[in-house]
Design an enzyme around this catalytic site. Structure first.
Site, mmCIF file in Angstrom:
data_model
loop_
_atom_site.group_PDB
_atom_site.id
_atom_site.type_symbol
_atom_site.label_atom_id
_atom_site.label_comp_id
_atom_site.label_asym_id
_atom_site.label_seq_id
_atom_site.Cartn_x
_atom_site.Cartn_y
_atom_site.Cartn_z
ATOM 1 N N ASP A 124 -4.909 -1.828 -11.313
ATOM 2 C CA ASP A 124 -5.560 -1.425 -9.999
ATOM 3 C C ASP A 124 -6.108 -0.161 -10.195
ATOM 4 O O ASP A 124 -5.823 0.817 -10.888
ATOM 5 C CB ASP A 124 -4.297 -1.501 -9.085
ATOM 6 C CG ASP A 124 -4.736 -0.974 -7.421
ATOM 7 O OD1 ASP A 124 -5.694 -1.645 -6.921
ATOM 8 O OD2 ASP A 124 -4.156 -0.194 -6.881
ATOM 9 N N ASP A 158 0.331 -0.051 -7.404
ATOM 10 C CA ASP A 158 1.162 0.561 -6.696
ATOM 11 C C ASP A 158 1.249 0.358 -5.206
ATOM 12 O O ASP A 158 2.067 0.883 -4.482
ATOM 13 C CB ASP A 158 0.815 2.435 -6.766
ATOM 14 C CG ASP A 158 -0.637 2.700 -5.955
ATOM 15 O OD1 ASP A 158 -1.551 1.776 -6.099
ATOM 16 O OD2 ASP A 158 -0.360 3.617 -5.382
ATOM 17 N N ASP A 218 -0.825 -4.872 -4.019
ATOM 18 C CA ASP A 218 -0.615 -5.311 -5.169
ATOM 19 C C ASP A 218 0.553 -6.107 -5.606
ATOM 20 O O ASP A 218 0.870 -6.593 -6.718
ATOM 21 C CB ASP A 218 -0.782 -4.036 -6.293
ATOM 22 C CG ASP A 218 -1.810 -3.016 -5.966
ATOM 23 O OD1 ASP A 218 -3.051 -3.553 -6.143
ATOM 24 O OD2 ASP A 218 -1.674 -1.993 -6.062
#
Length: 788
Positions: free
Chosen positions: A332, A531, A535
């Site tokens: 990410d 995080d 996600d």
């Protein structure tokens, strides 16, 4: 003898009671945890009884211990069979059953002890992981402050209905979807959307559940119930992904069927050829797969422990084994590749003002605001060692800016439109209006005593270790690295422009990330690193989910198999290296142990080993492979023998020194910006002041690094030419400072002409660029030296 038999019958009857049997059949974890101490106690009790000549009593103790462990093992075997899995536990079950049938009770209790020891080690790793997670799961709100008849009452989320009005206080997580009923709300949506910078929502605009209130308290009118909210939908995605996720394959399982077939063939052949079932039992006892039952858990749990010391929580042995085999990594962007926080990247001030003084005054006023951008500006000032004053008369317009006094000055600090409305337009106003229009940044303007003083640009920056992490991931066997983000395509492209990704996917919703993970699984084991709440579904769907838990959402930490507890992405590479080494040591132990067991099985098949002798031989093999497996707990020998280049404290001090020199590098830029506007004599004075700072602070720092730090790195590497390119950069910085001195001394008394002004600006911009790049390179080098 009769008394001993009676005692044995009583013990057996007790163990067969309904409560214990029911617990065993349910596979109760509490009962399983008692197996090792109970088995050990019965083995010792039997040995004491045997020393006192009570052979029958000792046999009863050993029989009971073997029977209890066998009962639990049979339940486990039945459960694995029901899932279509066949493991090495079956050999241990056959060996224990054989000892009971043939009366080889000592051999049976030894096999039982080895089995329960392995089970206890696995349970220890899982319990440790659960305990470490306790502090990470506090983010999800449980109650909300509902407004009813002019009064606030704390109610459970389940009681909220569409239309209810809720007060969302500063720092709280928005519990349900709704619309803003106050004048404005400032929200941190990074955990949901991946956007690092806070957003402002005006009255009537929608707000997603799971956002964090980054401003003053505001009133929200619910447009959904808790179960129908955005946050709840993401949690349902997580649950669905976890339910569909296949169990992690274990290293030991790969050898199970082959070893099981060989063992049964040798035991059956020995019985058939000799006609003696005891020989078959001896083969089974020697074949009891303790190198797998014990050595693998020891090596893997040792790896889990080492990861924990590096700030990485691995939730069980299966996760560590898979960590060593990952081929594709999804990363990410916000909070993973980037820092996830707004940081000051550039500032511009009027030519008659010192930019650092403008920052000091603006940050002093911003101390009176809790806005996340205001606090970022305060942090930037403190990092530069500026002495902040206490503001007075602070007035804040939430989401727009603050005004007040600092010392003898009146100030207004905040968004561009807010500050522009307090000053008169002029050429500098137009210059700032153009300067602040950059994608991916937030602008903060400052007015002092009714005049526009300057502006600051803040942005979420790429982590300094990101490039090294990507290179090292490829070095440890990762074939494909993908950047995934909910951010706009242009922001994702700006990051991918200088980092080596194989693919970039932007503007993704949580379900899109999950879908991308599923599509990638055909290439091999997939790791997802993130995080935010957005996600969490992808973390659960991936073969291995890794959460950045230091500042990330609890939902992502809960869905992940691995949690990085410190705010450092490079710890991911540390964990992969530890996992690969631990798995390699486990594999060594397995192959060595199985080889030795194979030799013992041949000896037992030809009658050279009795069941008890086989069990004792197997214990010796176990000791060897466990000692080998324990190597995974320590640092590799080559690392221990290698002299430590720099201690962690020294490396952190070097990074801190670079941060303290940020104002020196900034001053190079500010001087370059001011040169064209200064009068002739002022140019010489400005250059002289800058030169003094460079010679007193920057050049001594560069010399110390080259003479002390670089020389130690060269000695450690055994290469006198290591970092030669970095030393050349030190020389170039010194050369440019010397050139600056020459230009200054050559200036006429009346001041520089247009050509000289151009040369000075060009030199200063070049010096700033090379110094910033050099600091970034050194920070990356120093971080790479931290792995032990």
């Amino acid at each position: 003898m009769g008394q001993s038999q009676s005692r044995g019958v009583k013990v057996q009857g007790l163990l067969q009671s309904g409560a214990v049997a029911h617990a065993l059949l349910r596979g109760d974890p509490a009962v399983k945890r008692l197996l090792l101490p109970v088995t050990s106690a019965l083995l010792v009790a039997g040995g004491i009884a045997l020393l006192y000549g009570r052979a029958e009593l000792s046999s009863s103790f050993w029989l009971v211990g073997t029977a209890v462990v066998l009962a639990v093992l049979l339940v486990d075997v039945a459960l694995t069979f029901s899932r279509g899995e066949y493991g090495l536990d079956l050999i241990a079950a056959l060996a224990m059953a054989g000892t009971l049938v043939l009366g080889e009770h000592l051999a049976g209790i030894i096999v039982a002890l080895m089995f329960t020891g392995g089970e206890a080690l696995e349970g220890l790793a899982q319990r440790r992981a659960r305990q470490e997670m306790t502090a990470l799961l506090s983010r999800l709100p449980r109650t909300a402050a509902r407004s009813s008849d002019g009064q606030l009452e704390e109610v459970a989320l389940e009681e909220l209905k569409v239309g209810d009005r809720i007060l969302v206080r500063r720092g709280e997580v928005v519990p349900v979807d709704g619309t803003v009923k106050s004048d404005a709300a400032v929200l941190d949506q990074s955990a949901l959307t991946g956007e690092a910078l806070p957003v402002r929502r005006a009255a009537g605009e929608p707000v997603m559940s799971g956002s964090t209130n980054a401003g003053d308290a505001f009133e929200l009118q619910a447009t959904s119930t808790a179960s129908d909210s955005t946050y709840a939908g993401i949690i349902r995605l997580v649950e669905a992904a976890q339910a569909a996720k296949a169990p992690m394959s274990r290293l030991a399982d790969k050898y199970a069927l082959v070893f099981l077939a060989i063992t049964l063939a040798m035991a059956g052949g020995a019985w058939l050829l000799s006609g003696d079932p005891v020989r078959a039992l001896a083969v089974l006892v020697v074949a009891t797969p303790c190198p797998l039952i014990l050595a693998v858990p020891v090596a893997i749990i040792s790896g889990v422990s080492r990861c924990a010391k590096r700030g990485v929580l691995v939730k069980g042995g299966g996760a560590l084994e898979l960590l060593a085999r990952i081929k594709t990594v999804f990363l990410d962007k916000t909070g993973t590749i980037t820092d996830g926080r707004a940081r000051l990247i550039e500032m511009k001030a009027r030519t008659d003002l010192d930019p650092l003084e403008v920052l000091r005054l603006a940050a002093s006023l911003d101390q009176g605001s809790h806005h996340v951008i205001a606090q970022a500006l305060v942090s930037a000032a403190r990092e530069r060692g500026l002495a902040l004053e206490t503001p007075t008369g602070v007035r804040e317009l939430p989401g727009f800016g603050v005004s007040g006094r600092v010392g003898n000055h009146s100030l207004a600090v905040g968004g561009w439109e807010f500050v522009k409305s307090t000053v008169e337009a002029d050429g500098f106003t137009d210059e700032i209006d153009t300067w602040i229009r950059r994608d991916g940044t937030v602008a903060v303007a400052a007015a002092i005593d009714g005049k526009l003083a300057g502006a600051f640009l803040l942005a979420d920056q790429v982590r300094p270790e990101a490039g090294t992490v990507l290179r090292n991931l490829r070095d440890v066997g990762v074939d494909r690295i993908v950047l995934v983000t909910g951010d706009r395509a242009d922001l994702a492209a700006s990051v991918a422009a200088f980092l080596s990704f194989d693919h970039v996917a932007s503007e993704l919703q949580p379900q899109d990330k999950t879908r991308a993970v599923y599509e990638e699984k055909s290439r091999g084991p997939v790791m997802m690193v993130g995080d935010g709440i957005n996600d969490a579904p992808a973390l659960a769907a991936a073969d291995l989910g890794v959460a950045m838990g230091a500042r990330g959402a609890a939902a992502s930490s809960e869905a992940a198999d691995v949690v990085i507890l410190v705010d450092r992405l490079d710890r991911l590479v540390d964990a992969v290296r530890i996992a690969r080494r631990s798995r390699g040591i486990a594999l060594q132990s397995v192959l060595a142990g199985m080889g030795l067991s194979g030799a013992g099985m041949f000896a037992a098949a030809f009658g050279y080993l009795s069941p008890v002798q086989g069990a004792l031989l197997q214990e010796g093999i176990d000791l060897l492979v466990i000692l080998n497996a324990l190597r995974a707990l320590g640092v590799p020998l080559w690392v221990r023998l290698k002299p430590r280049t720099l201690s962690s404290e020294e490396l952190q001090a070097l990074e801190a020194e670079h941060r303290s020199l940020a104002e020196v590098v900034d001053s190079i830029r500010y001087t370059a910006d001011r040169i064209r506007h200064l009068s002739g004599p002022d140019v010489a004075r400005e250059l002289a002041a800058l030169e003094t700072v460079l010679r007193e602070r920057l050049l001594p720092h560069e010399r110390r690094e080259d003479e002390q730090v670089y020389s130690r790195i060269r000695r450690s590497a055994g290469d006198p030419n290591a970092l030669a390119g970095m030393s050349r950069t030190h020389m170039e910085i010194q050369r440019q400072v010397h050139a600056l001195t020459s230009l200054r001394k050559a200036l006429p008394v009346a001041g520089p002409n247009s050509t000289q002004r151009y040369e000075i600006e060009r030199l200063l911009h070049g010096l700033e660029a090379i110094t910033r790049l050099h600091f970034a390179q050194e920070d990356e080098i120093y971080r790479s030296l931290e792995f032990d």
